[in-house]
Design a protein around this motif. Sequence first.
Motif, PDB file in Angstrom:
ATOM      1  N   ALA A 105       0.836  -1.200   0.000  1.00 32.68           N
ATOM      2  CA  ALA A 105       0.000   0.000   0.000  1.00 32.68           C
ATOM      3  C   ALA A 105       0.875   1.255   0.000  1.00 32.68           C
ATOM      4  O   ALA A 105       0.600   2.213  -0.731  1.00 32.68           O
ATOM      5  CB  ALA A 105      -0.930  -0.008   1.216  1.00 32.68           C
ATOM      6  N   LYS A 106       1.936   1.240   0.811  1.00 33.67           N
ATOM      7  CA  LYS A 106       2.854   2.370   0.825  1.00 33.67           C
ATOM      8  C   LYS A 106       3.508   2.549  -0.542  1.00 33.67           C
ATOM      9  O   LYS A 106       3.632   3.675  -1.041  1.00 33.67           O
ATOM     10  CB  LYS A 106       3.914   2.171   1.904  1.00 33.67           C
ATOM     11  CG  LYS A 106       3.378   2.337   3.312  1.00 33.67           C
ATOM     12  CD  LYS A 106       4.300   1.846   4.401  1.00 33.67           C
ATOM     13  CE  LYS A 106       5.655   2.421   4.427  1.00 33.67           C
ATOM     14  NZ  LYS A 106       6.472   1.951   5.574  1.00 33.67           N
ATOM     15  N   ALA A 107       3.902   1.446  -1.168  1.00 37.12           N
ATOM     16  CA  ALA A 107       4.541   1.506  -2.487  1.00 37.12           C
ATOM     17  C   ALA A 107       3.594   2.085  -3.535  1.00 37.12           C
ATOM     18  O   ALA A 107       4.009   2.854  -4.404  1.00 37.12           O
ATOM     19  CB  ALA A 107       5.022   0.119  -2.905  1.00 37.12           C
ATOM     20  N   ALA A 108       2.305   1.738  -3.462  1.00 35.90           N
ATOM     21  CA  ALA A 108       1.319   2.269  -4.409  1.00 35.90           C
ATOM     22  C   ALA A 108       1.189   3.781  -4.260  1.00 35.90           C
ATOM     23  O   ALA A 108       1.149   4.515  -5.255  1.00 35.90           O
ATOM     24  CB  ALA A 108      -0.036   1.589  -4.203  1.00 35.90           C
ATOM     25  N   LEU A 131       3.433   5.865  -2.944  1.00 37.92           N
ATOM     26  CA  LEU A 131       4.691   6.491  -3.362  1.00 37.92           C
ATOM     27  C   LEU A 131       4.815   6.541  -4.880  1.00 37.92           C
ATOM     28  O   LEU A 131       5.225   7.557  -5.448  1.00 37.92           O
ATOM     29  CB  LEU A 131       5.879   5.743  -2.761  1.00 37.92           C
ATOM     30  CG  LEU A 131       6.072   5.887  -1.254  1.00 37.92           C
ATOM     31  CD1 LEU A 131       7.134   4.923  -0.763  1.00 37.92           C
ATOM     32  CD2 LEU A 131       6.423   7.323  -0.892  1.00 37.92           C
ATOM     33  N   ALA A 132       4.471   5.447  -5.549  1.00 38.10           N
ATOM     34  CA  ALA A 132       4.555   5.401  -7.010  1.00 38.10           C
ATOM     35  C   ALA A 132       3.627   6.446  -7.633  1.00 38.10           C
ATOM     36  O   ALA A 132       4.010   7.149  -8.578  1.00 38.10           O
ATOM     37  CB  ALA A 132       4.209   4.005  -7.520  1.00 38.10           C
ATOM     38  N   HIS A 133       2.422   6.562  -7.097  1.00 35.58           N
ATOM     39  CA  HIS A 133       1.466   7.541  -7.618  1.00 35.58           C
ATOM     40  C   HIS A 133       1.991   8.959  -7.447  1.00 35.58           C
ATOM     41  O   HIS A 133       1.851   9.804  -8.345  1.00 35.58           O
ATOM     42  CB  HIS A 133       0.113   7.376  -6.925  1.00 35.58           C
ATOM     43  CG  HIS A 133      -0.932   8.278  -7.469  1.00 35.58           C
ATOM     44  ND1 HIS A 133      -1.182   9.523  -6.923  1.00 35.58           N
ATOM     45  CD2 HIS A 133      -1.782   8.141  -8.516  1.00 35.58           C
ATOM     46  CE1 HIS A 133      -2.149  10.102  -7.607  1.00 35.58           C
ATOM     47  NE2 HIS A 133      -2.537   9.277  -8.587  1.00 35.58           N
ATOM     48  N   ALA A 134       2.599   9.239  -6.289  1.00 40.07           N
ATOM     49  CA  ALA A 134       3.104  10.583  -6.006  1.00 40.07           C
ATOM     50  C   ALA A 134       4.449  10.845  -6.689  1.00 40.07           C
ATOM     51  O   ALA A 134       4.879  11.996  -6.777  1.00 40.07           O
ATOM     52  CB  ALA A 134       3.240  10.776  -4.499  1.00 40.07           C
ATOM     53  N   GLY A 135       5.119   9.782  -7.141  1.00 38.05           N
ATOM     54  CA  GLY A 135       6.394   9.953  -7.827  1.00 38.05           C
ATOM     55  C   GLY A 135       7.593  10.070  -6.914  1.00 38.05           C
ATOM     56  O   GLY A 135       8.591  10.695  -7.267  1.00 38.05           O
ATOM     57  N   PHE A 136       7.506   9.448  -5.735  1.00 43.17           N
ATOM     58  CA  PHE A 136       8.602   9.496  -4.771  1.00 43.17           C
ATOM     59  C   PHE A 136       9.052   8.092  -4.397  1.00 43.17           C
ATOM     60  O   PHE A 136       8.322   7.122  -4.604  1.00 43.17           O
ATOM     61  CB  PHE A 136       8.171  10.221  -3.487  1.00 43.17           C
ATOM     62  CG  PHE A 136       7.775  11.651  -3.698  1.00 43.17           C
ATOM     63  CD1 PHE A 136       8.720  12.604  -4.006  1.00 43.17           C
ATOM     64  CD2 PHE A 136       6.453  12.038  -3.592  1.00 43.17           C
ATOM     65  CE1 PHE A 136       8.352  13.932  -4.212  1.00 43.17           C
ATOM     66  CE2 PHE A 136       6.067  13.348  -3.791  1.00 43.17           C
ATOM     67  CZ  PHE A 136       7.017  14.303  -4.106  1.00 43.17           C
ATOM     68  N   LYS A 174      -5.721  -0.701  -5.030  1.00 43.59           N
ATOM     69  CA  LYS A 174      -6.080   0.483  -5.814  1.00 43.59           C
ATOM     70  C   LYS A 174      -6.224   1.706  -4.914  1.00 43.59           C
ATOM     71  O   LYS A 174      -6.655   1.599  -3.769  1.00 43.59           O
ATOM     72  CB  LYS A 174      -7.383   0.253  -6.572  1.00 43.59           C
ATOM     73  CG  LYS A 174      -7.253  -0.768  -7.669  1.00 43.59           C
ATOM     74  CD  LYS A 174      -8.543  -0.902  -8.438  1.00 43.59           C
ATOM     75  CE  LYS A 174      -8.376  -1.947  -9.535  1.00 43.59           C
ATOM     76  NZ  LYS A 174      -9.623  -2.127 -10.301  1.00 43.59           N
ATOM     77  N   ILE A 175      -5.882   2.864  -5.465  1.00 45.60           N
ATOM     78  CA  ILE A 175      -6.033   4.111  -4.741  1.00 45.60           C
ATOM     79  C   ILE A 175      -7.504   4.508  -4.737  1.00 45.60           C
ATOM     80  O   ILE A 175      -8.124   4.624  -5.805  1.00 45.60           O
ATOM     81  CB  ILE A 175      -5.174   5.216  -5.378  1.00 45.60           C
ATOM     82  CG1 ILE A 175      -3.692   4.841  -5.257  1.00 45.60           C
ATOM     83  CG2 ILE A 175      -5.464   6.572  -4.738  1.00 45.60           C
ATOM     84  CD1 ILE A 175      -2.776   5.712  -6.073  1.00 45.60           C
TER      85      ILE A 175
END
Length: 99
Positions: free
Chosen positions: A40-43, A45-50, A92-93
């Motif tokens: 969930a954290k990885a999702a 972070l990936a969405h935010a681009g970090f 999913k977000i």
Amino acid sequence: AVRFWSAGTGTVSGGGPGLCAFRPDGGRNPAGGSVTLEEAKAAALAHAGFSASDVTFTKTEFDLDDGREEYEIEFIVSGIEYEYTIDAATGKIIEYEAE
């Protein structure tokens, strides 16, 4: 009862006997969802681009919202707070916000 673990404070809230739905170790959530806290954290972070090294996590909680299992993930980057709600069953977000 459901318990919640906050990465920001390192504390457990809620409680009572019964289901313990937090997993600070990133393991599968015992309430039945298939997504780990780390996924969930990885999702988010990936969405935010970090990457994880770019952010300071202030909240990582497992929650039940109207019967839906979800993770609430919050982190700060350069003074901007990002808030994500991630579906614990699908990864999913559900919603996000940056302020």
